[in-house]
Scaffold this active site. Structure first.
Site, PDB file in Angstrom:
ATOM      1  N   LYS A  91       0.809  -1.226   0.000  1.00 50.50           N
ATOM      2  CA  LYS A  91       0.000   0.000   0.000  1.00 50.50           C
ATOM      3  C   LYS A  91       0.842   1.277   0.000  1.00 50.50           C
ATOM      4  CE  LYS A  91      -4.162  -1.917   0.241  1.00 50.50           C
ATOM      5  NZ  LYS A  91      -5.076  -1.820  -0.909  1.00 50.50           N
ATOM      6  N   GLU A 113      -9.985   5.810   3.196  1.00 54.68           N
ATOM      7  CA  GLU A 113     -10.769   4.728   3.776  1.00 54.68           C
ATOM      8  C   GLU A 113      -9.804   3.586   4.066  1.00 54.68           C
ATOM      9  OE1 GLU A 113     -10.249   5.101   0.611  1.00 54.68           O
ATOM     10  OE2 GLU A 113      -9.421   3.107   0.238  1.00 54.68           O
ATOM     11  N   SER A 379       1.820  -9.684  -0.751  1.00 54.60           N
ATOM     12  CA  SER A 379       1.541  -8.240  -0.701  1.00 54.60           C
ATOM     13  C   SER A 379       1.667  -7.625   0.685  1.00 54.60           C
ATOM     14  CB  SER A 379       0.142  -7.971  -1.255  1.00 54.60           C
ATOM     15  OG  SER A 379      -0.811  -8.757  -0.565  1.00 54.60           O
TER      16      SER A 379
END
Lengths: 405, 266
Positions: A91, A113, A379
């Site tokens: 991210k 969010e 990830s």
């Protein structure tokens, strides 16, 4: 294939586009033109590259999981170690890019969010780094599931606002962030965390994550002198998947496999497998595959992994599937948990529950893929999921001191 | 074309009162009587909100109404039945006000046909942008239904022109940035939006978002051809949902707004 999508209005074939109230069109157009200018600005790209290198910890390792591969007795498994990045997941790639963009647009306030909390943590992190005011919307159910990340965001100086409407998960947090943005667009950048929403988000978020696939492709060629036979990535909104898939789109022999959350059953409300259980529709800005009921109301979803627990799949994935370029399967909560345990025990790597879905699908297919090379996008790391692992592996937690018997 | 006929009739006399309520709140059976009360109080057009599970353009009052209506079993099919029932006793213009997804699921062609049969006059889809409107708007117009689009204070002249071109019946002006809901003060962003829109269309202009009192309605009515009130009505319904006096309260609330508009020369 890669340069032609999306079109000028954000369409990936029939998917994507812009489905928002007119009040959001001006902020979206402002963002789009700022991004298009930044994209071609060498100084912007150089600054982003520097931050990815020296702050986030890129390039990430490509790791040959030998013991896991031997255990499975088939394909050679490689892991792209996005879990080693600062904040613990991919991210941060997107957050650094969008933070630079926010600064360029003169915005001093950033909202986001978050589902699992990984994007919220990455957003809070870049806001601390750039000195932005930060507000993160999070469903109350997710706040409960991911308590540690809530605290982490607060420690970083962000305000975490609980959302108590609807299913109290990711989609409700996105709605609340959109409502904030429409009210405060002049001062505020909405740092959307996945390849979702209205154009330019799916394209822009993809571009910021392409570095995953670009690195992995070069590393694979260097190590194996060939491209992988298949690439596996989990798909909630689908940002890590599109990031690793995209640089391989023209390598037609490389199979691209997206893995959705199969949850705990195939009934509506029990999973988040949009391709097998959904149909095309519009949610929160984009047209794509969607879990909905017969009246077009959005279905509730379930996954043990908060980051995959969302009713709509990113529009570019819908297009890649329609083109036959990528395929999508799903993995149950239980399979993901088991994959996490196996990876932990054979390689000493505890994955995030989201990433464990990709690992599980690779594990399922590896034994029958002798001499093939599999690339799995790992990830995120599993630290944030320790409470859920504890709840599910009670026998480990019940071992006590281990010396009693 | 009940919508245009209504605006033609009021032209030069006074601005129209446009009343929003969420159909099916608190129950589908109750909506026709609530609409009748609003009409008796002087509403000139009814926006029938079709509840959607994820209403991103709405503030907390209409979000809560949508949840109540969905819980009471309201669907688009049911809203069309409600419209049919209203139409048996009234010729008030009816505008379906909702989000795109329930309409896509129903099927745009099927909805266009069934809405006309139910006596609906127009459709406003809050998350249908002019860029994406093409086929959907064409099908609705052919039905024939009016297609109303939202214009925002931040819409540049180029977009105002596109919105005007796609709209029929009237154009809905969002008087301030934000979601639906009552506000203390009116925004000064409405006046430039009205004049910008007048430059590109001769369609009636209805202003809404944030208008809840007779004084605010009168102020807005000096600029626009219609004034839309939503959250204040929905909140009144919420507060009195279990009271037999709800219809009377709605009627007198609408009368207060309507009287304020009677003093305004459009």
């Amino acid at each position: 294939m890669k340069s032609s999508q999306p079109d000028a209005l954000g369409h990936f074939g029939e998917f994507g586009g812009r489905y928002v109230p007119e009040t959001l069109m001006a902020p979206l157009e402002e963002l789009e033109s700022a991004y298009m200018a930044a994209k071609d600005d060498l100084a912007f790209q150089a600054e982003l590259h520097g931050l990815l290198l020296n702050y986030a910890g890129r390039p990430t390792a490509l790791y040959h999981a030998r013991r896991l591969s031997e255990t499975l007795g088939g394909a050679r498994l490689y892991l792209k170690r996005e879990d080693l990045l600062h904040t613990g997941a991919h991210k941060i790639n997107n957050c650094l890019g969008q933070a630079l963009l926010a600064r360029r647009m003169g915005k001093k306030r950033v909202i986001a969010e978050t589902g699992a909390g990984q994007h919220g943590v990455a957003t809070a992190t870049v806001c601390a780094l750039f000195g932005f005011e930060c507000v993160v919307y999070m469903g109350e159910e997710d706040m409960r599931r991911q308590r540690l990340n809530v605290f982490r965001m607060r420690l970083l100086g962000a305000r975490v606002v609980g959302v108590a409407t609807g299913s109290r998960t990711l989609k409700d947090a996105i709605s609340e962030a959109m409502r904030d943005w429409v009210t405060n667009a002049g001062s505020t950048h909405y740092l959307l965390g996945s390849a979702l929403g209205a154009h330019p988000y799916p394209m822009m978020v993809r571009d910021f994550h392409r570095v995953i696939g670009v690195e992995a492709r070069a590393q694979m060629l260097e190590r194996e002198h060939r491209l992988p036979d298949a690439i596996f990535a989990c798909v909630g909104g689908g940002s890590n998947a599109i990031g690793i898939f995209h640089p391989f789109l023209d390598d037609k022999k490389v199979k691209l496999v997206g893995v959705e959350a199969g949850g705990r059953g195939t009934q509506p409300g029990e999973h988040a497998a949009r391709f097998s259980g959904g149909s095309p529709g519009v949610l929160q800005g984009a047209y794509s595959y969607l879990l909905q009921n017969a009246d077009g109301q959005i279905s509730l979803t379930h996954s043990v992994s908060a980051g995959l627990d969302y009713a709509l799949v990113g529009p570019e994935h819908a297009w890649l599937r329609q083109q036959g370029r990528a395929e999508y399967s799903s993995v149950t909560d239980e399979q993901a948990l088991e994959a996490a345990r196996l990876l932990s025990r054979t390689e000493g790597i505890i994955p995030a529950l989201e990433s464990a879905h990709a690992v599980a699908e690779a594990i399922r297919l590896a034994p029958s893929a002798k001499d093939q090379v599999f690339l799995v996008n790992l990830s995120g790391r599993g630290d944030k999921d320790m409470d859920i692992y504890r709840e599910n592996f009670v026998e480990l937690d019940a071992q006590g001191t281990g010396y009693a018997h | 074309m009940r919508i245009s006929a209504m605006f033609d009739r009021l032209k030069g006399k006074r601005p129209a009162l446009v009343a929003y309520l969420t159909a099916g709140d608190p129950s589908p059976g109750r909506t026709p009587a609530l609409v009748a009360a609003l009409e008796r109080g002087g509403a000139d057009l009814i926006e029938l909100g079709v509840p959607f599970s994820d209403p991103v353009a709405d503030g907390p009052v209409i979000q809560a109404a949508s949840e109540r209506a969905l819980e009471a079993g309201t669907t688009l099919v049911k809203v069309l039945e409600i419209a049919g029932e209203i139409r048996r006793n009234s010729q008030i213009p009816l505008l379906l006000f909702t989000y795109l997804n329930p309409v896509l699921k129903y099927g745009v062609s099927a909805l266009a046909r069934d809405a006309v049969n139910a006596g609906i006059d127009g459709v406003l889809l809050t998350d249908l942008t002019v860029e994406e409107a093409g086929e959907t708007a064409d099908l609705l117009r052919k039905a024939p239904l009016d297609t109303v689009f939202l214009a925002a204070p931040t819409s540049p002249p180029r977009r105002l022109e596109m919105l005007a071109k796609r709209s029929s019946g009237f154009v809905y002006l969002v008087s301030r940035m934000g979601v639906t809901g009552e506000r203390q003060s009116l925004s000064d962003s409405l006046a430039p939006l009205v004049s910008g829109m007048r430059r590109v269309t001769s369609l009636p202009l209805v202003a809404g978002f944030g208008i809840s009192t007779p004084a605010q309605a009168a102020l807005v009515g000096r600029m626009a051809d219609g004034v839309a009130v939503g959250s204040a009505i929905v909140r009144l319904i919420e507060q009195n949902q279990n009271s037999p006096g709800l219809e009377n309260k709605l009627e007198s609330f609408a009368r207060g707004l309507s009287s304020a508009l009677h003093g305004v020369n459009a």
